[in-house]
Write a protein that holds these residues in place. Structure first.
Motif, PDB file in Angstrom:
ATOM      1  N   SER A   3       0.850  -1.183   0.000  1.00 42.11           N
ATOM      2  CA  SER A   3       0.000   0.000   0.000  1.00 42.11           C
ATOM      3  C   SER A   3       0.889   1.238   0.000  1.00 42.11           C
ATOM      4  O   SER A   3       1.708   1.409   0.915  1.00 42.11           O
ATOM      5  N   ILE A   4       0.754   2.100  -1.019  1.00 40.53           N
ATOM      6  CA  ILE A   4       1.662   3.240  -1.195  1.00 40.53           C
ATOM      7  C   ILE A   4       0.876   4.542  -1.329  1.00 40.53           C
ATOM      8  O   ILE A   4      -0.113   4.614  -2.065  1.00 40.53           O
ATOM      9  N   LEU A   5       1.324   5.556  -0.593  1.00 39.66           N
ATOM     10  CA  LEU A   5       0.724   6.889  -0.677  1.00 39.66           C
ATOM     11  C   LEU A   5       1.704   7.826  -1.387  1.00 39.66           C
ATOM     12  O   LEU A   5       2.878   7.918  -1.007  1.00 39.66           O
ATOM     13  N   ILE A   6       1.225   8.522  -2.419  1.00 39.13           N
ATOM     14  CA  ILE A   6       2.028   9.521  -3.129  1.00 39.13           C
ATOM     15  C   ILE A   6       1.518  10.903  -2.739  1.00 39.13           C
ATOM     16  O   ILE A   6       0.320  11.195  -2.884  1.00 39.13           O
ATOM     17  N   VAL A   7       2.409  11.771  -2.255  1.00 35.47           N
ATOM     18  CA  VAL A   7       2.026  13.135  -1.861  1.00 35.47           C
ATOM     19  C   VAL A   7       2.794  14.104  -2.759  1.00 35.47           C
ATOM     20  O   VAL A   7       4.002  14.298  -2.589  1.00 35.47           O
ATOM     21  N   GLU A   8       2.097  14.686  -3.727  1.00 34.01           N
ATOM     22  CA  GLU A   8       2.730  15.570  -4.716  1.00 34.01           C
ATOM     23  C   GLU A   8       1.676  16.539  -5.264  1.00 34.01           C
ATOM     24  O   GLU A   8       0.608  16.095  -5.716  1.00 34.01           O
ATOM     25  N   ASP A   9       1.972  17.839  -5.214  1.00 34.77           N
ATOM     26  CA  ASP A   9       0.998  18.836  -5.667  1.00 34.77           C
ATOM     27  C   ASP A   9       0.995  19.010  -7.179  1.00 34.77           C
ATOM     28  O   ASP A   9       0.032  19.509  -7.768  1.00 34.77           O
ATOM     29  N   ASN A  10       2.091  18.577  -7.845  1.00 33.55           N
ATOM     30  CA  ASN A  10       2.168  18.679  -9.297  1.00 33.55           C
ATOM     31  C   ASN A  10       1.496  17.464  -9.935  1.00 33.55           C
ATOM     32  O   ASN A  10       1.945  16.326  -9.760  1.00 33.55           O
ATOM     33  N   ASP A  11       0.397  17.727 -10.679  1.00 32.51           N
ATOM     34  CA  ASP A  11      -0.379  16.618 -11.252  1.00 32.51           C
ATOM     35  C   ASP A  11       0.462  15.723 -12.155  1.00 32.51           C
ATOM     36  O   ASP A  11       0.360  14.494 -12.104  1.00 32.51           O
ATOM     37  N   GLY A  12       1.292  16.349 -13.023  1.00 27.53           N
ATOM     38  CA  GLY A  12       2.094  15.582 -13.971  1.00 27.53           C
ATOM     39  C   GLY A  12       3.093  14.682 -13.266  1.00 27.53           C
ATOM     40  O   GLY A  12       3.241  13.496 -13.611  1.00 27.53           O
ATOM     41  N   LEU A  13       3.788  15.222 -12.246  1.00 27.37           N
ATOM     42  CA  LEU A  13       4.781  14.431 -11.522  1.00 27.37           C
ATOM     43  C   LEU A  13       4.113  13.324 -10.710  1.00 27.37           C
ATOM     44  O   LEU A  13       4.637  12.209 -10.606  1.00 27.37           O
ATOM     45  N   ARG A  14       2.935  13.642 -10.182  1.00 23.11           N
ATOM     46  CA  ARG A  14       2.200  12.625  -9.402  1.00 23.11           C
ATOM     47  C   ARG A  14       1.858  11.433 -10.292  1.00 23.11           C
ATOM     48  O   ARG A  14       1.953  10.276  -9.891  1.00 23.11           O
ATOM     49  N   GLU A  15       1.474  11.713 -11.553  1.00 14.91           N
ATOM     50  CA  GLU A  15       1.133  10.642 -12.499  1.00 14.91           C
ATOM     51  C   GLU A  15       2.369   9.835 -12.890  1.00 14.91           C
ATOM     52  O   GLU A  15       2.293   8.612 -13.064  1.00 14.91           O
ATOM     53  N   ILE A  16       3.519  10.520 -13.027  1.00 14.81           N
ATOM     54  CA  ILE A  16       4.766   9.823 -13.374  1.00 14.81           C
ATOM     55  C   ILE A  16       5.148   8.826 -12.275  1.00 14.81           C
ATOM     56  O   ILE A  16       5.501   7.677 -12.546  1.00 14.81           O
ATOM     57  N   VAL A  17       5.060   9.307 -11.029  1.00 12.09           N
ATOM     58  CA  VAL A  17       5.400   8.427  -9.903  1.00 12.09           C
ATOM     59  C   VAL A  17       4.442   7.237  -9.848  1.00 12.09           C
ATOM     60  O   VAL A  17       4.856   6.091  -9.657  1.00 12.09           O
ATOM     61  N   ALA A  18       3.158   7.500 -10.036  1.00 12.90           N
ATOM     62  CA  ALA A  18       2.153   6.428 -10.007  1.00 12.90           C
ATOM     63  C   ALA A  18       2.422   5.418 -11.109  1.00 12.90           C
ATOM     64  O   ALA A  18       2.304   4.201 -10.896  1.00 12.90           O
ATOM     65  N   GLU A  19       2.798   5.931 -12.293  1.00 18.45           N
ATOM     66  CA  GLU A  19       3.091   5.030 -13.413  1.00 18.45           C
ATOM     67  C   GLU A  19       4.314   4.165 -13.110  1.00 18.45           C
ATOM     68  O   GLU A  19       4.369   2.986 -13.451  1.00 18.45           O
ATOM     69  N   ALA A  20       5.307   4.753 -12.423  1.00 17.57           N
ATOM     70  CA  ALA A  20       6.549   4.029 -12.128  1.00 17.57           C
ATOM     71  C   ALA A  20       6.311   2.825 -11.227  1.00 17.57           C
ATOM     72  O   ALA A  20       7.006   1.812 -11.340  1.00 17.57           O
ATOM     73  N   GLU A  35      -1.982  18.584   3.711  1.00 21.60           N
ATOM     74  CA  GLU A  35      -3.211  18.531   4.510  1.00 21.60           C
ATOM     75  C   GLU A  35      -4.063  17.324   4.123  1.00 21.60           C
ATOM     76  O   GLU A  35      -4.632  16.634   4.975  1.00 21.60           O
ATOM     77  N   GLU A  36      -4.165  17.086   2.813  1.00 22.88           N
ATOM     78  CA  GLU A  36      -4.924  15.918   2.340  1.00 22.88           C
ATOM     79  C   GLU A  36      -4.247  14.623   2.808  1.00 22.88           C
ATOM     80  O   GLU A  36      -4.914  13.674   3.214  1.00 22.88           O
ATOM     81  N   ALA A  37      -2.913  14.608   2.777  1.00 16.93           N
ATOM     82  CA  ALA A  37      -2.157  13.434   3.223  1.00 16.93           C
ATOM     83  C   ALA A  37      -2.399  13.164   4.710  1.00 16.93           C
ATOM     84  O   ALA A  37      -2.561  12.015   5.126  1.00 16.93           O
ATOM     85  N   PHE A  38      -2.449  14.244   5.519  1.00 10.17           N
ATOM     86  CA  PHE A  38      -2.685  14.074   6.964  1.00 10.17           C
ATOM     87  C   PHE A  38      -4.012  13.356   7.217  1.00 10.17           C
ATOM     88  O   PHE A  38      -4.095  12.463   8.072  1.00 10.17           O
ATOM     89  N   SER A  39      -5.027  13.739   6.485  1.00 13.08           N
ATOM     90  CA  SER A  39      -6.351  13.127   6.659  1.00 13.08           C
ATOM     91  C   SER A  39      -6.323  11.647   6.292  1.00 13.08           C
ATOM     92  O   SER A  39      -6.913  10.799   6.974  1.00 13.08           O
TER      93      SER A  39
END
Length: 442
Positions: A3-20, A35-39
């Motif tokens: 189970s992995i949580l990605i915390v990134e405000d840049n949409d493009g970079l967040r998608e790259i990490v998810a794809e990896a 803040e979203e990650a804390f919840s």
């Protein structure tokens, strides 16, 4: 699946990490801010959190802190720009697993994630191994508590201790407990020696060490166990098996804690606390002339007797539960408990091999049992048949006691006249005489 949580405000970079990391069958959850990650972290724990160092509002350091506060074992990877590498290093000091500098490729993120998760799996395996190899004294019976309480009392007293009891009772565990509770538990090691496992010549080298060239195979200098146990404790197991010549040498060491390595004339001192153990009657060994009396009295300053399992059968249910939990979880076995009927059979068995035999028995049953609860038929035949023999023997004893009572009563009534006693009992005189002889009635 991780189970992995990605915390990134840049949409493009967040998608790259998810794809990896998506092709590894991982469960991926994304957050666009700290803040979203804390919840999310409050509601769910993760195997891995990948967070950018710079985020709107709170930063990646705050995410790291929140993760470690709620789930200390969760791995954290920090994504950082080249100019903030120093901060990323600080994050690792605070518990982050690693960091990766931007820009990075999908392959770089994939390799780093695989490395971190492989390390996590290894740590988990080590934790499980420690669980399976850790040993504790289990039981609340008066006899085992007496031994444990006495061990606690003498732990910090600088006296030689002699542990007695049958094989498999847990003498080594008591020795470990004494060492752990003493000041020596933090200052030195617990060094163990099985005196029965080595020939006298080899044992001398093992205990006292040897110099290079002291004998044919002495290719280098070797420190002995007494030297290695300096500031700690040396545990001499099966002390009764020492050869006479080794008994003399050990006596000298116990008197002044001085010895020489094999092949050397230089005297070495060791500040080692000595705990010895035996499954034999040392007093009888002294009487038989196979153990030195002066060595016996030197060793027997404080004796702690570890009881046989048959003398503390009330501990069997707790021991069985402990071993089931210990081995079933690690081995992935289905068994979760033992039935009352199966436990009753174990309670009637004497366990000549003591706790060690019970432990091995449970491990064997876990492998062969196909159900969640151990039933009587899951127990080995020899244990089930032994119980049946005990029941038959118990019934025979009851019958004999009944017959003895009746015959004695008839003999009393007849004034000792066996013919009249036989008549009272309704049997012929020959049968009565045979029973009197069998039951040992005078």
């Amino acid at each position: 699946m991780n189970s992995i949580l990605i915390v990134e405000d840049n949409d493009g970079l967040r998608e790259i990490v998810a794809e990896a990391i998506s092709d590894r069958g991982n469960e991926i959850i994304a957050a666009a801010s700290a803040e979203e990650a804390f919840s999310i972290i409050k509601e769910k724990s993760f195997d891995l959190v990948i967070t950018d160092l710079k985020l709107p509002e709170a930063d990646g350091m705050a995410v790291l802190e929140a993760v470690k506060n709620t789930s200390p074992d969760t791995e954290v990877i920090i994504m950082t720009a080249y100019g903030t590498v120093d901060t990323a290093v600080k994050a690792m000091k605070k518990g982050a697993s690693d960091f990766i500098t931007k820009p990075f490729s999908i392959e770089q993120m994939r390799v780093l994630t695989a490395k971190i998760m492989s390390q996590r799996a290894l740590k988990e395996e080590n934790r499980n191994f420690k669980k399976i190899t850790s040993r504790v004294i289990v039981g609340n019976s008066a006899k085992i508590k007496e031994a444990v309480d006495l061990a606690a009392k003498v732990a910090d007293k600088e006296v030689i201790i002699l542990l007695t009891g049958e094989s498999g009772t847990g003498k080594e565990l008591i020795a470990e407990e004494i060492h752990k509770r003493s000041r020596r538990g933090t200052e030195g090691a617990l060094v163990k020696v099985n005196c029965a496992a080595l020939a006298p010549g080899v044992l001398e080298s093992e205990l006292f060490g040897h110099e290079k060239g002291a004998f044919t195979d002495a290719m280098y200098m070797k420190k002995g166990r007494f030297e290695l146990a300096d500031k700690g404790t040396i545990f001499l197991d099966e002390i009764a098996e020492l050869a006479p010549e080794m008994q003399v040498k050990l006596l000298r060491v116990l008197q002044n804690m001085e010895f020489e390595r094999v092949g050397s004339e230089k005297t070495i001192r060791s500040d080692a606390r000595v705990i010895a153990a035996t499954n034999r009657d040392l007093k009888q060994a002294v009487a038989d002339g196979v153990f030195r009396e002066d060595l016996y009295y030197r060793l027997n300053v404080m004796e702690i007797h570890v009881p046989a399992l048959r003398d503390r059968k009330e501990d069997i249910p707790e021991l069985v539960s402990y071993f089931i939990k210990k081995y079933a979880e690690f081995g992935g076995y289905r068994v979760k408990a033992i039935s009352k009927a199966a436990l009753d059979i174990l309670m009637k068995y004497d366990f000549p091999g003591n706790v060690r035999e019970l432990e091995n028995l449970i491990q064997r049953i876990l492998v062969t049992c196909n159900n969640e609860v151990i039933a009587p038929e899951d127990l080995p035949y020899e244990i089930r048949s032994n119980t049946a023999k005990e029941i038959r023997a118990g019934l025979e004893n009851e019958v004999e006691a009944f017959e003895r009572q009746k015959i004695n009563g008839a003999l009393t009534k007849s004034g000792g006249n066996k013919a009249k006693a036989a008549e009272i009992l309704g049997m012929n005189r020959t049968t009565l005489l045979a029973k009197i002889k069998k039951l040992g009635i005078e």
